[in-house]
Write a protein that holds these residues in place. Structure first.
Motif, PDB file in Angstrom:
ATOM      1  N   ALA A 132       0.831  -1.196   0.000  1.00  0.00           N
ATOM      2  CA  ALA A 132       0.000   0.000   0.000  1.00  0.00           C
ATOM      3  C   ALA A 132       0.867   1.249   0.000  1.00  0.00           C
ATOM      4  N   ALA A 133       0.403   2.276  -0.700  1.00  0.00           N
ATOM      5  CA  ALA A 133       1.135   3.540  -0.726  1.00  0.00           C
ATOM      6  C   ALA A 133       1.067   4.213   0.643  1.00  0.00           C
ATOM      7  N   ILE A 134       2.112   4.963   0.963  1.00  0.00           N
ATOM      8  CA  ILE A 134       2.166   5.653   2.247  1.00  0.00           C
ATOM      9  C   ILE A 134       2.089   7.156   2.019  1.00  0.00           C
ATOM     10  N   VAL A 135       1.087   7.794   2.630  1.00  0.00           N
ATOM     11  CA  VAL A 135       0.956   9.240   2.517  1.00  0.00           C
ATOM     12  C   VAL A 135       2.094   9.901   3.285  1.00  0.00           C
ATOM     13  N   ASP A 136       2.714  10.898   2.684  1.00  0.00           N
ATOM     14  CA  ASP A 136       3.834  11.593   3.309  1.00  0.00           C
ATOM     15  C   ASP A 136       3.366  12.317   4.577  1.00  0.00           C
ATOM     16  N   PRO A 137       3.894  11.936   5.755  1.00  0.00           N
ATOM     17  CA  PRO A 137       3.489  12.580   7.009  1.00  0.00           C
ATOM     18  C   PRO A 137       3.780  14.073   7.033  1.00  0.00           C
ATOM     19  N   ALA A 138       4.722  14.510   6.190  1.00  0.00           N
ATOM     20  CA  ALA A 138       5.086  15.924   6.161  1.00  0.00           C
ATOM     21  C   ALA A 138       3.932  16.799   5.673  1.00  0.00           C
ATOM     22  N   THR A 139       2.913  16.169   5.053  1.00  0.00           N
ATOM     23  CA  THR A 139       1.775  16.941   4.538  1.00  0.00           C
ATOM     24  C   THR A 139       0.655  17.068   5.572  1.00  0.00           C
ATOM     25  N   ALA A 140       0.936  16.698   6.810  1.00  0.00           N
ATOM     26  CA  ALA A 140      -0.097  16.767   7.851  1.00  0.00           C
ATOM     27  C   ALA A 140      -0.666  18.173   7.987  1.00  0.00           C
ATOM     28  N   ASN A 141       0.199  19.179   7.927  1.00  0.00           N
ATOM     29  CA  ASN A 141      -0.251  20.558   8.069  1.00  0.00           C
ATOM     30  C   ASN A 141      -0.549  21.233   6.740  1.00  0.00           C
ATOM     31  N   ASP A 142      -0.522  20.448   5.680  1.00  0.00           N
ATOM     32  CA  ASP A 142      -0.845  20.970   4.353  1.00  0.00           C
ATOM     33  C   ASP A 142      -1.768  19.978   3.647  1.00  0.00           C
ATOM     34  N   PRO A 143      -3.032  19.871   4.111  1.00  0.00           N
ATOM     35  CA  PRO A 143      -3.966  18.885   3.559  1.00  0.00           C
ATOM     36  C   PRO A 143      -4.197  19.098   2.066  1.00  0.00           C
TER      37      PRO A 143
ATOM     38  N   VAL B 170     -10.444  18.786   8.022  1.00  0.00           N
ATOM     39  CA  VAL B 170      -9.039  19.195   7.999  1.00  0.00           C
ATOM     40  C   VAL B 170      -8.322  18.682   9.245  1.00  0.00           C
ATOM     41  N   ARG B 171      -8.980  18.814  10.398  1.00  0.00           N
ATOM     42  CA  ARG B 171      -8.364  18.357  11.646  1.00  0.00           C
ATOM     43  C   ARG B 171      -8.192  16.839  11.644  1.00  0.00           C
ATOM     44  N   LEU B 172      -9.161  16.119  11.089  1.00  0.00           N
ATOM     45  CA  LEU B 172      -9.052  14.659  10.988  1.00  0.00           C
ATOM     46  C   LEU B 172      -7.818  14.272  10.197  1.00  0.00           C
ATOM     47  N   TRP B 173      -7.611  14.906   9.051  1.00  0.00           N
ATOM     48  CA  TRP B 173      -6.447  14.611   8.205  1.00  0.00           C
ATOM     49  C   TRP B 173      -5.157  14.868   8.981  1.00  0.00           C
ATOM     50  N   ARG B 174      -5.089  16.012   9.646  1.00  0.00           N
ATOM     51  CA  ARG B 174      -3.878  16.361  10.392  1.00  0.00           C
ATOM     52  C   ARG B 174      -3.622  15.370  11.531  1.00  0.00           C
ATOM     53  N   ASP B 175      -4.684  15.014  12.246  1.00  0.00           N
ATOM     54  CA  ASP B 175      -4.521  14.107  13.383  1.00  0.00           C
ATOM     55  C   ASP B 175      -4.083  12.712  12.942  1.00  0.00           C
ATOM     56  N   LEU B 176      -4.590  12.251  11.807  1.00  0.00           N
ATOM     57  CA  LEU B 176      -4.219  10.921  11.321  1.00  0.00           C
ATOM     58  C   LEU B 176      -2.752  10.849  10.916  1.00  0.00           C
ATOM     59  N   LEU B 177      -2.231  11.945  10.393  1.00  0.00           N
ATOM     60  CA  LEU B 177      -0.842  11.945   9.937  1.00  0.00           C
ATOM     61  C   LEU B 177       0.142  12.352  11.024  1.00  0.00           C
TER      62      LEU B 177
END
Length: 213
Positions: free
Chosen positions: A72-83, A119-126
């Motif tokens: 599975a592809a891994i979303v870059d954690p560095a994008t947590a604050n840039d959804p 937006v907060r969900l995306w940030r919290d997951l990453l």
């Protein structure tokens, strides 16, 4: 990017479904069939549209480091604050779909709240700023959604729904979240006024040009 869906996207999809279940305005629109007999299907389509927009625009780690043991592809954690979608993008999308598919305009501010929660969900997951496991965060939302389905919604206003299972007054953008138990001011689109025919002195009905909005 791998063709296998990222674990982060899977969790985000589950969280998005829960947040939509926690949205009193949408619940009422579906229950009252503001979007017609297929209102429930339109809600599902709304969820899939949001998830697809995030998944298609997400930034992934390059292969092979960017794939898990399952491929599975891994979303870059560095994008947590840039959804992939920001608050305004989500709010515009929700406003358009509520208007186009449910013929409704919301005047309770809940669209902004839902956008902030996504937006907060995306940030919290990453980023998991609270140190909580992402799976735990999503399960907390799903638990709230289950409770709301059992108890229904009641008329009121204000409040919030946070993604970490604890009360939060606002997110990083200063937008208030939504209360999972409270119903909105749901306003159906106004029907078009029927124009009366205009008859001239000889008894002929005049053809009128349609008015521009």
């Amino acid at each position: 990017m791998s063709t296998t869906t990222s674990p982060t996207i899977v969790l985000f999809a589950r969280g998005t479904l829960a947040l939509l279940d926690l949205w009193p305005a949408l619940t009422i629109a579906v229950t009252e069939q503001w979007g017609g007999p297929d209102s429930s299907e339109k809600k599902t389509w709304l969820a899939s549209t949001l998830i697809d927009e995030f998944e298609s625009r997400a930034t992934y780690l390059p292969s092979p480091a960017g794939t898990s043991s399952t491929g599975a592809a891994i979303v870059d954690p560095a994008t947590a604050n840039d959804p992939p979608l920001d608050h305004d993008d989500i709010a515009d999308l929700l406003t358009q779909i509520l208007s186009d598919e449910f013929d409704a305009n919301l005047e309770d501010g809940s669209i902004d709240s839902v956008a902030s929660d996504l937006v907060r969900l995306w940030r919290d997951l990453l980023a998991s700023p609270t140190g909580a496991d992402p799976e735990t965060l999503v399960r907390a939302l799903e638990g709230k959604a289950d409770e709301v389905r059992k108890t229904g919604v009641k008329a009121s206003s204000g409040g919030d729904a946070d993604t970490d299972g604890e009360d939060a007054d606002s997110d990083d953008d200063g937008e208030e979240g939504m209360d999972v138990d409270e119903a909105p001011a749901l306003v159906p689109a106004q029907p078009k006024e029927k124009e009366e025919p205009v008859v001239d002195e000889d008894g002929f009905t005049l053809v009128q040009k349609p008015k521009r909005r």
